[in-house]
Each structure stands twice: as C-alpha cells, then as structure tokens.
Design a protein around this motif. Structure first.
Motif, mmCIF file in Angstrom:
data_model
loop_
_atom_site.group_PDB
_atom_site.id
_atom_site.type_symbol
_atom_site.label_atom_id
_atom_site.label_comp_id
_atom_site.label_asym_id
_atom_site.label_seq_id
_atom_site.Cartn_x
_atom_site.Cartn_y
_atom_site.Cartn_z
ATOM 1 N N LEU A 198 14.466 -59.949 -64.463
ATOM 2 C CA LEU A 198 13.437 -59.824 -65.509
ATOM 3 C C LEU A 198 12.979 -58.119 -65.274
ATOM 4 N N LEU A 199 12.235 -57.766 -66.353
ATOM 5 C CA LEU A 199 11.634 -56.219 -66.188
ATOM 6 C C LEU A 199 10.491 -56.498 -66.515
ATOM 7 N N ILE A 200 9.286 -55.851 -66.025
ATOM 8 C CA ILE A 200 8.146 -55.742 -66.534
ATOM 9 C C ILE A 200 7.575 -54.290 -66.220
ATOM 10 N N SER A 201 6.628 -53.876 -67.232
ATOM 11 C CA SER A 201 6.032 -52.622 -66.893
ATOM 12 C C SER A 201 4.738 -52.775 -66.516
ATOM 13 N N CYS A 202 4.311 -51.935 -65.234
ATOM 14 C CA CYS A 202 2.870 -52.265 -64.797
ATOM 15 C C CYS A 202 2.272 -51.107 -64.235
ATOM 16 N N ASP A 203 1.055 -51.027 -64.093
ATOM 17 C CA ASP A 203 0.294 -50.253 -63.439
ATOM 18 C C ASP A 203 -0.913 -51.002 -62.579
ATOM 19 N N ASN A 204 -1.444 -50.372 -61.837
ATOM 20 C CA ASN A 204 -2.372 -51.128 -60.845
ATOM 21 C C ASN A 204 -3.629 -51.685 -61.715
ATOM 22 N N ASN A 205 -3.901 -51.226 -62.958
ATOM 23 C CA ASN A 205 -4.907 -51.940 -63.797
ATOM 24 C C ASN A 205 -4.463 -53.350 -64.465
ATOM 25 N N PHE A 206 -3.277 -53.595 -64.269
ATOM 26 C CA PHE A 206 -2.644 -54.690 -65.051
ATOM 27 C C PHE A 206 -2.331 -55.799 -63.995
ATOM 28 N N LEU A 207 -2.592 -55.503 -62.798
ATOM 29 C CA LEU A 207 -2.165 -56.592 -61.862
ATOM 30 C C LEU A 207 -2.450 -57.962 -62.012
ATOM 31 N N LYS A 208 -3.644 -58.444 -62.189
ATOM 32 C CA LYS A 208 -4.138 -59.829 -62.376
ATOM 33 C C LYS A 208 -3.304 -60.558 -63.469
ATOM 34 N N PRO A 209 -2.995 -59.978 -64.683
ATOM 35 C CA PRO A 209 -2.394 -60.748 -65.350
ATOM 36 C C PRO A 209 -0.774 -60.877 -65.112
ATOM 37 N N VAL A 210 -0.234 -59.801 -64.459
ATOM 38 C CA VAL A 210 1.248 -59.870 -63.934
ATOM 39 C C VAL A 210 1.087 -60.926 -62.710
ATOM 40 N N ALA A 211 0.362 -60.927 -61.828
ATOM 41 C CA ALA A 211 0.386 -62.044 -60.721
ATOM 42 C C ALA A 211 0.166 -63.398 -61.581
ATOM 43 N N SER A 212 -0.448 -63.704 -62.509
ATOM 44 C CA SER A 212 -0.389 -64.772 -63.152
ATOM 45 C C SER A 212 0.973 -65.224 -63.697
ATOM 46 N N MET A 213 1.721 -64.077 -64.254
ATOM 47 C CA MET A 213 2.657 -64.493 -64.960
ATOM 48 C C MET A 213 3.940 -64.944 -63.844
ATOM 49 N N LEU A 214 3.684 -64.065 -62.769
ATOM 50 C CA LEU A 214 4.761 -64.411 -61.920
ATOM 51 C C LEU A 214 4.550 -65.678 -60.997
ATOM 52 N N TYR A 215 3.407 -65.943 -60.858
ATOM 53 C CA TYR A 215 3.100 -67.433 -60.444
ATOM 54 C C TYR A 215 3.556 -68.553 -61.223
ATOM 55 N N SER A 216 3.267 -68.325 -62.652
ATOM 56 C CA SER A 216 3.880 -69.397 -63.464
ATOM 57 C C SER A 216 5.181 -69.285 -63.777
ATOM 58 N N PHE A 217 5.798 -68.391 -63.717
ATOM 59 C CA PHE A 217 7.369 -68.127 -63.405
ATOM 60 C C PHE A 217 8.214 -68.828 -62.495
ATOM 61 N N SER A 218 7.405 -68.537 -61.338
ATOM 62 C CA SER A 218 7.874 -68.966 -60.024
ATOM 63 C C SER A 218 7.889 -70.838 -60.218
ATOM 64 N N LYS A 219 6.556 -71.074 -60.687
ATOM 65 C CA LYS A 219 6.220 -72.656 -60.640
ATOM 66 C C LYS A 219 7.383 -73.307 -61.458
#
Length: 133
Positions: free
Chosen positions: A3-24
């Motif tokens: 997978l590819l995501i684009s991210c900066d430190n301002n967008f970490l909470k949504p990315v963390a939620s996405m990663l957790y839901s993907f992993s689940k």
C-alpha cells in the motif's frame, strides 16, 4: 500486499485509524505500507509506533520524497502540497515493488480487500499489455 499513503505529522490520527482497521481485516496478510512524506520534515512514521504495536502484520516503510525547488512552484490551488506526494511517490519506490494500491489516510476498512487488490492488478496488467501493443 503493498500500500501507499501520503502523510505528514498533521495527519497521523486518521492514518493510525486506517492502519488499525486495515490490520483488523487482513490478519493473515503481510502488508508493506509505503509512507510518502517530504524529505527534511519530521518522518511521520516515527510517530506511528503506538498504533503499530496493535498491527503486527503491517510494516510501515518511510518513503522520503526530495523537497526539490521545482515541486514548490507547482500551484496546487486549494489542495495541500501533500497531494503531490501521491503523484511523485511511484518515482521513488524501490524497484522490487511490482504492485501497489494507493490508500487515502482517512479511509476506514470494513472488510478484507485482497480480492479487489488482486483483481485490480489483473486489470492493470491487461491495460498495460494493450498499451504496449
């Protein structure tokens, strides 16, 4: 799966939620997540350690895109320049990455996407062959 995501430190909470839901929903899959960010800025992947302890099957790989002057001159209008990362990332991926799916960081997965991922690769391969003819 890659997978590819684009991210900066301002967008970490949504990315963390996405990663957790993907992993689940992909517990039996080993997943490489390439995290594109601007080189010279704080690496956002360093701040994902807390969530990654719950996502044992996900390996986040930093993909630092050079913050070159010519990229600064691109007018993104109302969009954040982080949008450019998804366009530039393919040029900076390792050569061994054969397939990749871009995922927005604010997506929540409700099911496994392995079949979709594999079908999209077949479609991409067919389109690629047709354009090479």
């Amino acid at each position: 799966m890659n997978l590819l995501i684009s991210c900066d430190n301002n967008f970490l909470k949504p990315v963390a939620s996405m990663l957790y839901s993907f992993s689940k929903h992909h517990k039996d899959e080993q997943v490489n997540v390439y995290c594109a960010s601007w080189n010279g800025e704080n690496d956002p992947t360093e701040n994902l350690d807390n969530i990654l302890q719950f996502c044992k099957n996900i390996r986040v790989i930093p993909l630092q895109i050079p913050n070159l002057p010519q990229y600064k001159n691109i007018d993104c209008k109302r969009w954040n320049n982080i949008i450019l990362l998804r366009l530039l990332a393919p040029f900076y991926l390792p050569d061994n990455v054969e397939r990749l799916l871009y995922i927005d960081g604010d997506i929540i997965f409700r099911n496994n996407i392995k079949d979709f991922y594999n079908v999209m690769i077949i479609i991409w391969s067919i389109l690629r062959e047709l354009t090479l003819m």
